[in-house]
Structures are given as C-alpha cells and as structure tokens.
Design a protein around this motif. Structure first.
Motif, PDB file in Angstrom:
ATOM      1  N   GLY A  79       0.813  -1.202   0.000  1.00  0.00           N
ATOM      2  CA  GLY A  79       0.000   0.000   0.000  1.00  0.00           C
ATOM      3  C   GLY A  79       0.848   1.254   0.000  1.00  0.00           C
ATOM      4  N   THR A  80       0.195   2.369   0.311  1.00  0.00           N
ATOM      5  CA  THR A  80       0.840   3.676   0.297  1.00  0.00           C
ATOM      6  C   THR A  80       1.039   4.173   1.720  1.00  0.00           C
ATOM      7  OG1 THR A  80      -0.245   4.172  -1.811  1.00  0.00           O
ATOM      8  CG2 THR A  80       0.652   6.037  -0.583  1.00  0.00           C
ATOM      9  N   VAL A  81       2.247   4.634   2.006  1.00  0.00           N
ATOM     10  CA  VAL A  81       2.560   5.168   3.327  1.00  0.00           C
ATOM     11  C   VAL A  81       1.827   6.503   3.487  1.00  0.00           C
ATOM     12  CG1 VAL A  81       4.405   5.997   4.843  1.00  0.00           C
ATOM     13  CG2 VAL A  81       4.789   4.004   3.369  1.00  0.00           C
ATOM     14  N   THR A  82       1.050   6.609   4.568  1.00  0.00           N
ATOM     15  CA  THR A  82       0.268   7.821   4.823  1.00  0.00           C
ATOM     16  C   THR A  82       0.804   8.643   5.986  1.00  0.00           C
ATOM     17  OG1 THR A  82      -1.279   6.606   6.230  1.00  0.00           O
ATOM     18  CG2 THR A  82      -1.842   6.803   3.880  1.00  0.00           C
ATOM     19  N   ALA A  83       1.632   8.047   6.835  1.00  0.00           N
ATOM     20  CA  ALA A  83       2.201   8.771   7.977  1.00  0.00           C
ATOM     21  C   ALA A  83       3.448   8.047   8.465  1.00  0.00           C
ATOM     22  CB  ALA A  83       1.190   8.860   9.120  1.00  0.00           C
ATOM     23  N   VAL A  84       4.355   8.818   9.053  1.00  0.00           N
ATOM     24  CA  VAL A  84       5.554   8.277   9.695  1.00  0.00           C
ATOM     25  C   VAL A  84       5.560   8.832  11.109  1.00  0.00           C
ATOM     26  CG1 VAL A  84       8.070   8.224   9.658  1.00  0.00           C
ATOM     27  CG2 VAL A  84       6.800   8.114   7.511  1.00  0.00           C
ATOM     28  N   ASN A  85       5.902   7.993  12.070  1.00  0.00           N
ATOM     29  CA  ASN A  85       5.896   8.394  13.473  1.00  0.00           C
ATOM     30  C   ASN A  85       7.073   9.322  13.763  1.00  0.00           C
ATOM     31  OD1 ASN A  85       5.738   8.650  16.236  1.00  0.00           O
ATOM     32  ND2 ASN A  85       5.600   6.465  16.639  1.00  0.00           N
ATOM     33  N   GLU A  86       6.795  10.621  13.822  1.00  0.00           N
ATOM     34  CA  GLU A  86       7.838  11.606  14.064  1.00  0.00           C
ATOM     35  C   GLU A  86       8.415  11.498  15.472  1.00  0.00           C
ATOM     36  OE1 GLU A  86       6.635  15.523  12.870  1.00  0.00           O
ATOM     37  OE2 GLU A  86       5.972  14.810  10.900  1.00  0.00           O
ATOM     38  N   ALA A  87       7.626  10.996  16.424  1.00  0.00           N
ATOM     39  CA  ALA A  87       8.124  10.822  17.794  1.00  0.00           C
ATOM     40  C   ALA A  87       9.270   9.814  17.821  1.00  0.00           C
ATOM     41  CB  ALA A  87       6.995  10.385  18.715  1.00  0.00           C
ATOM     42  N   VAL A  88       9.175   8.768  17.020  1.00  0.00           N
ATOM     43  CA  VAL A  88      10.243   7.767  16.945  1.00  0.00           C
ATOM     44  C   VAL A  88      11.493   8.386  16.333  1.00  0.00           C
ATOM     45  CG1 VAL A  88      10.956   5.693  15.665  1.00  0.00           C
ATOM     46  CG2 VAL A  88       8.863   5.676  16.992  1.00  0.00           C
ATOM     47  N   ASP A  89      11.302   9.231  15.327  1.00  0.00           N
ATOM     48  CA  ASP A  89      12.442   9.889  14.688  1.00  0.00           C
ATOM     49  C   ASP A  89      13.182  10.780  15.683  1.00  0.00           C
ATOM     50  OD1 ASP A  89      13.977  10.137  12.365  1.00  0.00           O
ATOM     51  OD2 ASP A  89      13.008  12.012  11.809  1.00  0.00           O
ATOM     52  N   ALA A  90      12.456  11.322  16.648  1.00  0.00           N
ATOM     53  CA  ALA A  90      13.064  12.173  17.668  1.00  0.00           C
ATOM     54  C   ALA A  90      13.627  11.377  18.841  1.00  0.00           C
ATOM     55  CB  ALA A  90      12.031  13.172  18.186  1.00  0.00           C
ATOM     56  N   ASP A  91      13.099  10.157  19.066  1.00  0.00           N
ATOM     57  CA  ASP A  91      13.511   9.340  20.216  1.00  0.00           C
ATOM     58  C   ASP A  91      13.380   7.858  19.861  1.00  0.00           C
ATOM     59  OD1 ASP A  91      14.053   8.171  22.653  1.00  0.00           O
ATOM     60  OD2 ASP A  91      12.310   9.019  23.683  1.00  0.00           O
ATOM     61  N   TYR A  92      14.454   7.286  19.329  1.00  0.00           N
ATOM     62  CA  TYR A  92      14.432   5.890  18.875  1.00  0.00           C
ATOM     63  C   TYR A  92      14.192   4.903  20.013  1.00  0.00           C
ATOM     64  CZ  TYR A  92      16.231   7.908  14.590  1.00  0.00           C
ATOM     65  OH  TYR A  92      16.377   8.674  13.448  1.00  0.00           O
ATOM     66  N   SER A  93      14.429   5.316  21.258  1.00  0.00           N
ATOM     67  CA  SER A  93      14.217   4.409  22.387  1.00  0.00           C
ATOM     68  C   SER A  93      12.748   4.005  22.532  1.00  0.00           C
ATOM     69  CB  SER A  93      14.725   5.026  23.687  1.00  0.00           C
ATOM     70  OG  SER A  93      13.893   6.090  24.101  1.00  0.00           O
ATOM     71  N   LEU A  94      11.823   4.763  21.936  1.00  0.00           N
ATOM     72  CA  LEU A  94      10.400   4.385  21.968  1.00  0.00           C
ATOM     73  C   LEU A  94      10.170   3.018  21.330  1.00  0.00           C
ATOM     74  CD1 LEU A  94       8.692   7.762  20.998  1.00  0.00           C
ATOM     75  CD2 LEU A  94       8.665   6.640  23.245  1.00  0.00           C
ATOM     76  N   ILE A  95      10.985   2.670  20.340  1.00  0.00           N
ATOM     77  CA  ILE A  95      10.846   1.374  19.671  1.00  0.00           C
ATOM     78  C   ILE A  95      11.077   0.247  20.675  1.00  0.00           C
ATOM     79  CG2 ILE A  95      11.762  -0.140  17.855  1.00  0.00           C
ATOM     80  CD1 ILE A  95      12.473   2.464  16.292  1.00  0.00           C
ATOM     81  N   ASN A  96      12.051   0.419  21.574  1.00  0.00           N
ATOM     82  CA  ASN A  96      12.323  -0.588  22.597  1.00  0.00           C
ATOM     83  C   ASN A  96      11.338  -0.523  23.756  1.00  0.00           C
ATOM     84  OD1 ASN A  96      15.338   0.071  21.495  1.00  0.00           O
ATOM     85  ND2 ASN A  96      15.118  -2.070  22.041  1.00  0.00           N
ATOM     86  N   SER A  97      11.050   0.680  24.222  1.00  0.00           N
ATOM     87  CA  SER A  97      10.251   0.826  25.437  1.00  0.00           C
ATOM     88  C   SER A  97       8.762   0.561  25.225  1.00  0.00           C
ATOM     89  CB  SER A  97      10.449   2.212  26.050  1.00  0.00           C
ATOM     90  OG  SER A  97       9.960   3.216  25.188  1.00  0.00           O
ATOM     91  N   ASP A  98       8.238   0.804  24.030  1.00  0.00           N
ATOM     92  CA  ASP A  98       6.807   0.633  23.765  1.00  0.00           C
ATOM     93  C   ASP A  98       6.583   0.215  22.310  1.00  0.00           C
ATOM     94  OD1 ASP A  98       4.065   0.625  24.057  1.00  0.00           O
ATOM     95  OD2 ASP A  98       3.869   2.809  24.207  1.00  0.00           O
ATOM     96  N   PRO A  99       7.073  -0.990  21.923  1.00  0.00           N
ATOM     97  CA  PRO A  99       7.031  -1.380  20.507  1.00  0.00           C
ATOM     98  C   PRO A  99       5.624  -1.502  19.924  1.00  0.00           C
ATOM     99  CG  PRO A  99       7.663  -3.244  21.870  1.00  0.00           C
ATOM    100  CD  PRO A  99       7.663  -2.034  22.761  1.00  0.00           C
ATOM    101  N   PHE A 100       4.615  -1.771  20.761  1.00  0.00           N
ATOM    102  CA  PHE A 100       3.253  -1.945  20.257  1.00  0.00           C
ATOM    103  C   PHE A 100       2.398  -0.687  20.447  1.00  0.00           C
ATOM    104  CE2 PHE A 100       4.584  -6.303  21.436  1.00  0.00           C
ATOM    105  CZ  PHE A 100       4.557  -6.859  20.164  1.00  0.00           C
ATOM    106  N   GLY A 101       2.993   0.363  20.983  1.00  0.00           N
ATOM    107  CA  GLY A 101       2.249   1.597  21.233  1.00  0.00           C
ATOM    108  C   GLY A 101       2.965   2.779  20.617  1.00  0.00           C
ATOM    109  N   ALA A 102       3.587   3.589  21.470  1.00  0.00           N
ATOM    110  CA  ALA A 102       4.241   4.819  21.024  1.00  0.00           C
ATOM    111  C   ALA A 102       5.398   4.567  20.058  1.00  0.00           C
ATOM    112  CB  ALA A 102       4.751   5.606  22.228  1.00  0.00           C
ATOM    113  N   GLY A 103       5.916   3.328  20.015  1.00  0.00           N
ATOM    114  CA  GLY A 103       7.033   2.990  19.131  1.00  0.00           C
ATOM    115  C   GLY A 103       6.636   2.511  17.750  1.00  0.00           C
ATOM    116  N   TRP A 104       5.364   2.739  17.346  1.00  0.00           N
ATOM    117  CA  TRP A 104       4.968   2.374  15.980  1.00  0.00           C
ATOM    118  C   TRP A 104       5.841   3.129  14.988  1.00  0.00           C
ATOM    119  CZ3 TRP A 104       2.816   5.991  12.554  1.00  0.00           C
ATOM    120  CH2 TRP A 104       2.384   7.202  13.110  1.00  0.00           C
ATOM    121  N   LEU A 105       5.968   2.602  13.766  1.00  0.00           N
ATOM    122  CA  LEU A 105       6.904   3.185  12.804  1.00  0.00           C
ATOM    123  C   LEU A 105       6.235   4.018  11.714  1.00  0.00           C
ATOM    124  CD1 LEU A 105       9.324   0.142  12.459  1.00  0.00           C
ATOM    125  CD2 LEU A 105       9.496   2.126  13.987  1.00  0.00           C
ATOM    126  N   PHE A 106       5.241   3.430  11.029  1.00  0.00           N
ATOM    127  CA  PHE A 106       4.572   4.160   9.948  1.00  0.00           C
ATOM    128  C   PHE A 106       3.180   3.588   9.724  1.00  0.00           C
ATOM    129  CE2 PHE A 106       7.210   0.845   8.107  1.00  0.00           C
ATOM    130  CZ  PHE A 106       6.401   0.234   7.149  1.00  0.00           C
TER     131      PHE A 106
END
Length: 129
Positions: A79-106
């Motif tokens: 499909g077509t990417v409609t959004a990218v999680n800017e919070a992750v771009d600012a704080d990559y630790s979100l991917i580790n700390s909350d992978p199913f919530g705030a650490g979403w990617l796109f």
C-alpha cells in the motif's frame, strides 16, 4: 512477553494493528515486535519509508539499527505510506520501550495484505510464552 491479540504478525517480526481480514482497504500502523527489539538490543536509528512511498508486502522498506546490528524492515502489507511516526524519529528508544504503542513506525493505506500470523501463531513460531 505479551503480544496484542488484536494485531497480526509477519515472520520477519513486523506487526500491523489489525487482523488480516479487517486490514484490506483500511489504514494500519506498522511496527516491530518486542521479540525483534529484544533480539536487536538498544535501537539507535531507524530509516523509514516516506509519506507517499509505496511499500510491497515481503519487500524491504527501511532499516533499524541497534547497538548490535542493522536489520531490514519488511513491509507486512502492500500500500501507500500515509504517515511516519515523528516521535520515533526524535527518540528511537520508543521502539524498545513501547514497541506496540508509542514505538509504531509508519502507517499504510492497505491495498493487499501479506501472509500474517495471529498472536498465538507468532508466539509459537518464536518460542514466546
């Protein structure tokens, strides 16, 4: 380790926040699983697709770099990417700390769903309790 039951999972450790049947024609969030984050270690960088990019299920669409290695991201849907999680771009630790919530990617507007597993199937395939 707890896996959301209402998510679907790829064999490459990506998730979508939907069941495959519900995903077609909708917009879903994509991220990497807690199994992946544990194996990767501390994520220090992520190269994500851009808004407007087309991703194809099973094909690479970015990278995640950790203190241990660099791993490709594989699109779980087409499909077509409609959004990218800017919070992750600012704080990559979100991917580790909350992978199913705030650490979403796109987010992707889904045209086609790739082969995905439910939480129980994914857990069994990866030795997760």
């Amino acid at each position: 380790m707890s896996l959301p039951n209402d998510f679907s999972y790829s064999e490459d450790h990506e998730w979508i926040n939907s069941t495959p049947e519900a995903a077609a024609g909708t917009t879903v969030r994509v991220g990497i699983t807690s199994v992946a984050t544990e194996r990767l270690g501390e994520v220090v960088f992520a190269e994500l697709p851009e808004v407007g990019d087309t991703v194809t299920h099973g094909e690479t669409c970015g990278e995640v770099e950790s203190t241990k290695s660099v791993s490709d991201l594989y699109a779980p849907v087409t499909g077509t990417v409609t959004a990218v999680n800017e919070a992750v771009d600012a704080d990559y630790s979100l991917i580790n700390s909350d992978p199913f919530g705030a650490g979403w990617l796109f987010e992707v507007e889904v045209e086609e769903v790739g082969p995905l597993m439910n939480a129980e199937e994914y857990a069994k395939a990866n030795g997760v309790d």
